[in-house]
Design a protein around this motif. Structure first.
Motif, short mmCIF file in Angstrom:
data_model
loop_
_atom_site.label_atom_id
_atom_site.label_comp_id
_atom_site.label_asym_id
_atom_site.label_seq_id
_atom_site.Cartn_x
_atom_site.Cartn_y
_atom_site.Cartn_z
N ASN A 17 -6.66 -1.71 1.54
CA ASN A 17 -7.26 -0.51 0.99
C ASN A 17 -8.11 0.19 2.05
O ASN A 17 -9.11 -0.35 2.50
N ARG A 42 0.84 -1.20 0.00
CA ARG A 42 0.00 0.00 0.00
C ARG A 42 0.87 1.25 0.00
O ARG A 42 1.80 1.37 0.81
N ILE A 94 -7.74 2.36 -12.27
CA ILE A 94 -7.12 3.65 -11.95
C ILE A 94 -8.17 4.76 -11.99
O ILE A 94 -8.87 4.92 -12.99
N GLN A 119 -4.03 7.04 -3.06
CA GLN A 119 -3.80 5.71 -2.52
C GLN A 119 -3.61 4.72 -3.67
O GLN A 119 -4.36 4.73 -4.64
N SER A 120 -2.61 3.85 -3.51
CA SER A 120 -2.39 2.75 -4.44
C SER A 120 -2.20 1.48 -3.63
O SER A 120 -1.29 1.39 -2.80
N SER A 121 -3.07 0.48 -3.87
CA SER A 121 -3.03 -0.77 -3.12
C SER A 121 -2.88 -1.92 -4.11
O SER A 121 -3.73 -2.10 -4.99
N GLU A 142 -7.03 -4.76 -3.56
CA GLU A 142 -6.34 -4.12 -4.67
C GLU A 142 -7.14 -2.95 -5.24
O GLU A 142 -8.33 -3.07 -5.55
N ASN A 143 -6.46 -1.81 -5.38
CA ASN A 143 -7.00 -0.62 -6.03
C ASN A 143 -5.78 0.10 -6.61
O ASN A 143 -5.03 0.75 -5.87
N LEU A 144 -5.57 -0.01 -7.89
CA LEU A 144 -4.29 0.38 -8.50
C LEU A 144 -3.89 1.82 -8.15
O LEU A 144 -2.78 2.08 -7.74
N LEU A 145 -4.81 2.75 -8.32
CA LEU A 145 -4.52 4.15 -7.97
C LEU A 145 -5.82 4.92 -7.97
O LEU A 145 -6.61 4.83 -8.91
N ASP A 146 -6.03 5.68 -6.88
CA ASP A 146 -7.26 6.47 -6.83
C ASP A 146 -7.12 7.65 -5.87
O ASP A 146 -6.19 7.71 -5.06
#
Length: 457
Positions: free
Chosen positions: A176, A94, A208, A114-116, A129-133
């Motif tokens: 996340n 993260r 993203i 945040q990038s997870s 997982e959350n690539l970038l937001d």
């Protein structure tokens, strides 16, 4: 991974300098205040990062910070044997980065990305997982009443956490963290603080910048904290409302309108701490009337005069479940937006339809090294309801299963806090599956191992 190690080593080289001036970081990063660095004319490069003066008088400044967290997880018999076994484990990473701009004492804006990432994870969930937001982006307008009292208007995407985070949490344990698109009115006084808010929960999506506005979950309420009272010392009083376009419990799926009214008393004095909370829920679930409740106690005593400064703790909870299937009532408790690691980092059980007893012991090996061990026994509160995960999704139905014993969880972890910036943790958990899990699914014991290292700056 190589970049992460390099950052760790770089920060370690400067830690002695930073430790003299920078206080410990808060879990809620926007609550940090570095304006005390204003009059420091000999700031090093890191202090300038935390307080970058933008005006001659220093009334306008910007602060930069962030976090990198690396975790290795390995489950043996994940989901009690009903999930594909991953013998090699997986890695969760993260990244959080923020900028905090202040213009005098009346205006500030806070932005955080945040990038997870979930590497080698079989079918990662949005919580993994959350690539970038855009995780947070809000502004505050502060209106002073007098020296001790003020009102703050806060608008935008933001994290929220209240009380012991049993109902509204940062969700820091999972990869996340969660946030809300919200409007909030905050009153702060010497002994009293009150928040009134209206929000939409931000639904995490894996791609993203795709965490858009979510109209399917609305959340509103007020939360008041009163300090320095006679006898009980501190008390929280709150009302929380939630509306969901679609909610799913063991008794069916429907629209949900739920109201929660509760109170919490707590204190920590001379090595003794207590945290007692109770709340009642009512509302509608489709054509059913909601009638749910919970009561919990979390207490401990620390013997500072003894070697290793042992702390003995005990937690216990009663959390209602549905009494009958296919009737006109729903008694399943909804924990709203709780901590993801509610009963440990493995996050196997959620706080719905539950009776649990949780003794623990902690030992301070050194000032930086802490050893924790705990035992947790779980039973279903009602045999006519299933068990749920921390995000209130149904794990196993309870239909036609009279057994109530879910199982017993044995956990131990070692925490090493090198300094304000670096944190390491190793955890081992064994979940001994009970008769309910054996009847509802494969029912194998879970063995979970985890390694966490975290850098904050």
């Amino acid at each position: 991974m190589r970049t992460l190690v390099c950052l760790f080593l770089l920060l370690a080289c400067y830690v002695k300098i930073f430790a003299q001036t920078i206080p410990p970081f808060n879990s809620i990063r926007f609550s940090e205040d570095y304006s005390f660095l204003k009059n420091d004319s000999l700031k090093n490069w890191y202090e300038k990062l935390k307080y970058n003066q933008l005006s001659k008088k220093g009334r306008a400044f910007i602060s930069i910070g962030g976090e990198i967290r690396y975790q290795f997880f390995r489950f043996h018999h994940e989901d009690w044997g009903d999930a594909p076994d991953d013998n090699n484990g997986f890695i969760l990473t993260r990244y959080l980065g923020h900028a905090d701009f202040h213009a005098g004492k009346s205006f500030r804006t806070f932005v955080q990305l945040q990038s997870s990432l979930a590497n080698d994870r079989i079918s990662p969930s949005p919580v993994d997982e959350n690539l970038l937001d855009l995780h947070q982006a809000f502004f505050d307008i502060s209106i002073p009443i007098n020296k001790a009292n003020k009102i703050v208007v806060r608008l935008g995407r933001q994290e929220m956490a209240y009380g012991s985070q049993r109902l509204v949490a940062l969700r820091d344990g999972p990869n996340n963290r969660q946030s809300f698109d919200a409007g909030k009115l905050i009153y702060s006084g010497e002994r009293l603080k009150t928040d009134v808010f209206y929000a939409h929960f931000v639904k995490s999506k894996p791609a993203i910048f795709d965490d858009g506005f979510n109209k399917d979950t609305k959340f509103w309420g007020s939360y008041t904290v009163i300090n320095h009272l006679s006898y009980i010392q501190n008390i929280d009083l709150y009302y929380l409302g939630i509306w969901k376009a679609s909610a799913f419990f063991d008794d069916g799926e429907a629209k949900e309108l739920r109201h929660s009214i509760g109170s919490r008393i707590w204190n920590n004095i001379k090595g003794f701490r207590y945290d007692i909370e109770g709340l009642y829920q009512f509302g509608k679930f489709g054509g059913k009337q909601i009638n749910a409740w919970t009561v919990s106690i979390n207490s401990g005593i620390k013997f500072n005069e003894l070697k290793l400064k042992p702390e003995l703790g005990i937690k216990a909870e009663l959390i209602s479940g549905d009494r009958f299937y296919d009737d006109k009532k729903l008694q399943t408790f909804n924990p709203l937006f709780p901590r993801g690691n509610y009963f440990g980092l493995a996050a196997l059980i959620g706080p719905s339809n539950l009776l649990d007893l949780h003794p623990s012991v902690s030992l301070e090996i050194t000032k930086k090294l802490l050893l924790n061990a705990d035992y947790d026994a779980f039973w279903r509160f009602s045999e006519n309801d299933g068990i749920y995960s921390p995000n209130v999704s149904l794990t196993y139905s309870g239909k036609n299963i009279p057994d109530k014993l879910i199982g017993q969880q044995y956990s131990t972890d070692i925490v090493y806090t090198a300094n304000n910036f670096l944190y390491f943790r190793v955890e081992f958990t064994w979940f001994n599956a009970g008769s309910f899990l054996k009847a509802a699914g494969t029912g194998k014991d879970i063995i979970f191992t985890a390694f966490t290292t975290q850098l904050k700056f």
